[in-house]
Write a protein that holds these residues in place. Sequence first.
Motif, short mmCIF file in Angstrom:
data_model
loop_
_atom_site.label_atom_id
_atom_site.label_comp_id
_atom_site.label_asym_id
_atom_site.label_seq_id
_atom_site.Cartn_x
_atom_site.Cartn_y
_atom_site.Cartn_z
N ASN A 109 0.73 -1.29 -0.17
CA ASN A 109 -0.01 -0.08 0.06
C ASN A 109 0.70 1.15 -0.11
OD1 ASN A 109 -2.19 2.25 1.64
ND2 ASN A 109 -2.86 0.53 -0.29
N SER A 165 -2.88 -3.80 -1.93
CA SER A 165 -2.95 -4.85 -0.66
C SER A 165 -4.47 -5.33 -0.54
CB SER A 165 -2.61 -3.87 0.49
OG SER A 165 -3.26 -2.70 0.73
N VAL A 166 -4.49 -6.32 0.17
CA VAL A 166 -5.86 -6.82 0.36
C VAL A 166 -6.39 -6.10 1.79
CG1 VAL A 166 -7.14 -9.04 0.57
CG2 VAL A 166 -5.18 -8.99 -0.75
N ALA A 222 -10.97 -9.02 3.87
CA ALA A 222 -10.92 -10.17 2.85
C ALA A 222 -9.91 -11.20 3.36
CB ALA A 222 -10.84 -9.63 1.42
N LEU A 223 -9.32 -10.83 4.37
CA LEU A 223 -8.33 -12.18 4.64
C LEU A 223 -8.68 -12.84 6.11
CD1 LEU A 223 -5.30 -9.47 4.81
CD2 LEU A 223 -5.35 -11.39 3.29
N GLN A 254 -4.26 -15.93 7.18
CA GLN A 254 -3.51 -15.03 6.22
C GLN A 254 -2.77 -13.80 6.83
OE1 GLN A 254 -6.90 -14.83 3.62
NE2 GLN A 254 -5.79 -15.86 1.87
N LYS A 255 -3.71 -13.22 7.87
CA LYS A 255 -3.10 -12.13 8.41
C LYS A 255 -2.00 -12.11 9.22
CE LYS A 255 -7.61 -9.84 9.46
NZ LYS A 255 -8.56 -9.49 10.39
N VAL A 289 3.23 -11.22 3.14
CA VAL A 289 3.03 -11.45 1.61
C VAL A 289 4.31 -11.54 0.99
CG1 VAL A 289 1.74 -10.27 -0.49
CG2 VAL A 289 0.95 -10.05 2.10
N GLU A 300 3.43 -12.28 -5.15
CA GLU A 300 2.14 -12.08 -5.15
C GLU A 300 1.63 -10.55 -5.34
OE1 GLU A 300 0.24 -13.74 -1.55
OE2 GLU A 300 2.38 -14.91 -1.42
#
Length: 353
Positions: free
Chosen positions: A93, A112-113, A117-118, A122-123, A127, A131
């Motif tokens: 970001n 960034s996601v 949505a994570l 995943q958090k 990353v 990706e």
Amino acid sequence: MNNELLKQLCDATAVSGDEQEVRDILRATLEKSADEIGFDGLGSFIARKGNRGPKVAIVGHMDEVGFMVSHITDDGFLRFVTIGGWWSQSMLNHRVTVRTRSGQHIPGVIGSVAPHALTEKQKQQPVEFDEMFIDIGANSREEVEKRGISMGDFVSPEANFSKWGDDKIVGKALDNRAGCALMAELFLSVNNPNITLYGVASVEEEVGLRGAQTSAEHIKPDVVIVLDTAVAGDVPGIDKVKFPLKLGSGPAAMLFDKRYFPNQKLTALLKACAAETEYNVQCCIMKTGATDGGRYNVMGGGRPVLALCLPTRYLHANSGMISENDYDALFTMTRALLQKLDGDTVAALRDFR
Ligand code: ZN
């Protein structure tokens, strides 16, 4: 210090391998006071003043860490590879600038996601570079190409130079535009008829000290002062034994890194000059990296080298931080050292009998 020059240098986009913008600024800045301006075969900038006595080079690398566009997706996003050392967590970001082949600056952001949505799992995970992608707000590959962007274009963090509080300077690429600015200010200010002074801005330091190697062979200097940045450890979460440097406590003499030891007599001379100016010198050791000193010391038979570094927070990220006081101190003590050098002092540095 010349804040405007440092701002101009920091705001330029000059990732390793694509240093033209900084080269242009330095040429315009030093043209009038140099007897000669030239380049080595890789593009390192070399200004010379005088032509008598030992060759003394002051060197700051002009490249910054960044990225290169490696692929444009059909839906208009840029995939990229990293250039120089990055930590994935300091990238997401952040805004970036793509420099096109015609020199246009195109803004973008590393996507960034959203946390919504994570998954919790995943958090917890960083990353991967592979990706990540850059979003320039285009809807298709054609739209990206229409803006002049193609595979191989270089990308830097977005220009963000600012001054905070009494003495702090924040910005991208302080590593090593701070060294370039110091080199330029010293070159303009030092007038020593007993030395031939070279002001050098080397290319491609961040990818293996390459411009240091080529400029060392080109100039064949007798003694070299490298001006760069080093990790400040005065923030939460850093091992203060390994990284003892503090902002505002003075510049640092690099005592040992992956590729170099300083010349002991040159280090002592610098400390003596610092004592005269009443500025403090800190010391640092960096087993996880190197400066251009690691090439200048060994090329062409070798020579006395000393690397002097500005303590810097958040190296190799979008917003570094230095103290103006350290900058002024480094300028003053290095200037005093350069004014002192002559044939005899340089011969003494190189005398190992
Ligand atoms: Zn550096």
